[in-house]
Write an enzyme that holds these catalytic residues in place. Structure first.
Site, PDB file in Angstrom:
ATOM      1  CB  SER A 102      -0.970  -0.076   1.192  1.00 57.83           C
ATOM      2  OG  SER A 102      -1.908   0.945   1.154  1.00 57.83           O
ATOM      3  CG  ASP A 152      -7.323  -2.185  -3.706  1.00 57.33           C
ATOM      4  OD1 ASP A 152      -7.856  -1.309  -3.008  1.00 57.33           O
ATOM      5  OD2 ASP A 152      -6.127  -2.512  -3.591  1.00 57.33           O
ATOM      6  CG  HIS A 183      -5.991  -1.439  -0.129  1.00 59.32           C
ATOM      7  ND1 HIS A 183      -5.382  -1.131  -1.333  1.00 59.32           N
ATOM      8  CD2 HIS A 183      -5.229  -0.833   0.828  1.00 59.32           C
ATOM      9  CE1 HIS A 183      -4.315  -0.368  -1.118  1.00 59.32           C
ATOM     10  NE2 HIS A 183      -4.197  -0.184   0.183  1.00 59.32           N
TER      11      HIS A 183
HETATM   12  C1  MLT Z   1      -1.555   5.986  -0.145  1.00 55.98           C
HETATM   13  O1  MLT Z   1      -1.968   6.997   0.387  1.00 55.98           O
HETATM   14  O2  MLT Z   1      -0.349   5.718  -0.288  1.00 55.98           O
HETATM   15  C2  MLT Z   1      -2.591   5.039  -0.644  1.00 55.98           C
HETATM   16  O3  MLT Z   1      -3.846   5.636  -0.628  1.00 55.98           O
HETATM   17  C3  MLT Z   1      -2.622   3.788   0.102  1.00 55.98           C
HETATM   18  C4  MLT Z   1      -2.855   4.003   1.561  1.00 55.98           C
HETATM   19  O4  MLT Z   1      -1.914   4.273   2.253  1.00 55.98           O
HETATM   20  O5  MLT Z   1      -4.002   3.895   2.013  1.00 55.98           O
END
Ligand code: MLT
Length: 202
Positions: A102, A152, A183
Site C-alpha cells: 500500500s 480494491d 485492498h
Molecule cells: C496511499 O496513500 O499511499 C494510498 O492511498 C494507500 C494508503 O496508504 O491507504
C-alpha cells in the site's frame, strides 16, 4: 530513518527492503521477509510522516491524492537513507529488492519512477501510480512484481494496469498477480510473490 536491520545468513541474497502501509511500522511486516526469503538480510524502515498518528512514507491531500512535493522529498530521503544504510551495514547498494504494501508499495514505486538504480527489484502489494506526467528512468534489468485486487476500492484495477504499462514502457520486466479481494494483503499473494522471487533470486 527509524529502522531495523537484520543480517541474513546468505550475503549473496538481495537485501529485502520492507516498507509498511499507512498506520504500520517497521515491525509489522517483518514476517513477509521470513516467508519470501528467510536467508536474506532485511532492512525494514518506518515512514517519517504522521497522519493522525499513523506512520506513512509521504503526505496525501486526500485518499488516493498524493502531495507530490512531499512525495518527491521523501523519495529522495529514502534513497539517500539506502545509500547510508548500505555503507553502515556493509551490504551491496545495488542488491536491494523492496517489498512494500500500500503506502509502502507507493514509495517503492516512486523510487523506481525517480531513480534508475535505487532498487534491483520490487514486490509491490496493492500499489498505485505514484506520479503522472514524468519521464521514467531506463529501468532495463529491473524486475517488478505487482499484486493487485480486482475489487480494491483504494486502488482501482485500471490503476494497476497503468502502473504496469508505465514500468514496462521504461523497460522494466513486470509480473502481475490479480487477486479477487480488496485492498488487504492476502497470504495467496504473498505466496505468489515468494514464487516470483524464487524464480529470480534463488
Ligand atoms: C496511499 O496513500 O499511499 C494510498 O492511498 C494507500 C494508503 O496508504 O491507504
Amino acid at each position: 530513518m527509524q529502522h531495523i536491520f537484520k543480517q541474513g545468513t546468505n550475503s549473496e541474497k538481495p537485501v529485502l527492503l520492507l516498507l509498511h502501509g499507512t498506520g504500520g511500522n517497521e515491525h509489522d511486516i517483518l514476517s513477509l521477509a521470513d516467508i519470501v526469503d528467510s536467508d536474506a538480510s532485511v532492512l525494514s524502515v518506518r515512514g517519517n510522516v504522521l497522519e493522525n498518528g499513523m506512520p506513512r512514507f509521504f503526505k496525501r491531500l486526500a485518499e488516493g491524492i498524493f502531495d507530490e512535493e512531499d512525495l518527491i522529498f521523501h523519495t529522495n530521503e529514502l534513497n539517500a537513507f539506502l545509500d547510508k544504510a548500505a555503507a553502515e551495514y556493509k551490504f551491496d547498494r545495488q542488491n536491494i529488492v523492496a517489498i512494500g504494501y500500500s503506502n509502502g508499495a507507493n514509495i517503492a514505486a516512486s523510487l523506481l519512477f525517480h531513480f534508475k538504480d535505487a532498487l534491483k527489484g520490487a514486490i509491490l502489494h496493492h500499489p498505485m501510480v505514484p506520479r503522472r506526467g514524468i519521464i521514467l528512468p531506463d529501468l532495463t534489468g529491473i524486475q517488478v512484481f505487482i499484486a493487485a485486487g480486482t475489487n480494491d476500492p483504494i486502488c482501482p484495477k485500471q490503476e494497476s494496469v497503468e502502473l504496469q504499462q508505465l514500468l514496462e514502457d521504461a523497460n522494466a520486466s513486470v509480473g502481475v498477480q490479480w487477486v479477487s479481494t480488496g485492498h488487504q494483503l492476502t497470504m495467496a499473494e504473498v505466496e505468489a510473490a515468494k514464487q516470483w522471487y524464487e524464480q529470480r533470486y534463488s
